[in-house]
Design a protein around this motif. Structure first.
Motif, PDB file in Angstrom:
ATOM      1  N   LEU A   1     -12.538  -1.689   3.247  1.00 55.11           N
ATOM      2  CA  LEU A   1     -13.625  -2.042   2.340  1.00 55.11           C
ATOM      3  C   LEU A   1     -13.955  -3.533   2.459  1.00 55.11           C
TER       4      LEU A   1
ATOM      5  N   VAL B   1     -15.771  -4.261   5.873  1.00 49.68           N
ATOM      6  CA  VAL B   1     -17.182  -3.842   5.856  1.00 49.68           C
ATOM      7  C   VAL B   1     -18.012  -4.819   5.030  1.00 49.68           C
TER       8      VAL B   1
ATOM      9  N   ALA C   1     -17.704  -4.408  -5.554  1.00 48.82           N
ATOM     10  CA  ALA C   1     -17.984  -3.616  -4.351  1.00 48.82           C
ATOM     11  C   ALA C   1     -18.801  -2.380  -4.704  1.00 48.82           C
TER      12      ALA C   1
ATOM     13  N   VAL D   1     -22.584  -1.642  -3.297  1.00 48.48           N
ATOM     14  CA  VAL D   1     -22.885  -0.438  -2.518  1.00 48.48           C
ATOM     15  C   VAL D   1     -23.888   0.440  -3.262  1.00 48.48           C
TER      16      VAL D   1
ATOM     17  N   HIS E   1     -21.623   5.335   2.865  1.00 48.02           N
ATOM     18  CA  HIS E   1     -21.848   4.536   1.668  1.00 48.02           C
ATOM     19  C   HIS E   1     -21.233   5.189   0.432  1.00 48.02           C
TER      20      HIS E   1
ATOM     21  N   LEU F   1     -17.634   4.236   0.549  1.00 49.65           N
ATOM     22  CA  LEU F   1     -17.453   2.845   0.128  1.00 49.65           C
ATOM     23  C   LEU F   1     -17.576   2.716  -1.388  1.00 49.65           C
TER      24      LEU F   1
END
Length: 143
Positions: free
Chosen positions: A29, A32, A94, A98, A120, A123
């Motif tokens: 995570l 990315v 995060a 996202v 996605h 994530l």
């Protein structure tokens, strides 16, 4: 005759507990998010306009991705309540980032998101997991 819950409890106690398993979510995570954040630098108004996003929001996203990615890594080394708080805030950050990406760039009905945009969604789930179940303290790790 053992109850089903007893069987589950005994099985859970018998299985090994990986104390640092949260790194299996943290590292990918963070990588990315850091990669996506650094890809936006240097900030470009043309690139922001290409996505239909105001330049301020584009810059906020870029530096938010970098900050959240770094916080996920740093907080993993802090095995105390402060590390847990930072992990939870980074996980929430995060998830929000996202969710914003899904809304701005990939919006579709929920079923289509699950079927065609699994990356996605994964994530988002990883961020929410870290936000809800940070495992940084000794209390949480069983020591």
């Amino acid at each position: 005759m053992a109850y089903t819950s007893d069987v589950f409890e005994r099985t859970e106690r018998a299985l090994p507990h990986a104390r640092y398993a949260d790194w299996l979510l943290r590292i990918p995570l963070a990588v990315v998010l850091l990669q996506q954040g650094f890809d936006k630098v240097p900030l470009s108004a043309d690139m922001a306009a290409g996505f239909g996003v105001p330049f301020f929001l584009w810059g906020l996203a870029a530096f938010g991705e970098i900050a959240v990615g770094a916080a996920l890594i740093v907080s993993g080394f802090l095995r105390n309540p402060m590390g847990e708080l930072i992990t939870r805030l980074a996980g929430l950050g995060a998830a929000l980032i996202v969710a914003g990406v899904l809304y701005v760039a990939y919006w579709a009905p929920p079923v289509e998101l699950l079927l065609y945009n699994q990356f996605h969604v994964l994530l988002l789930a990883a961020g929410l997991y870290l936000a809800l179940t940070a495992r940084n303290t000794e209390r949480a790790t069983g020591k």
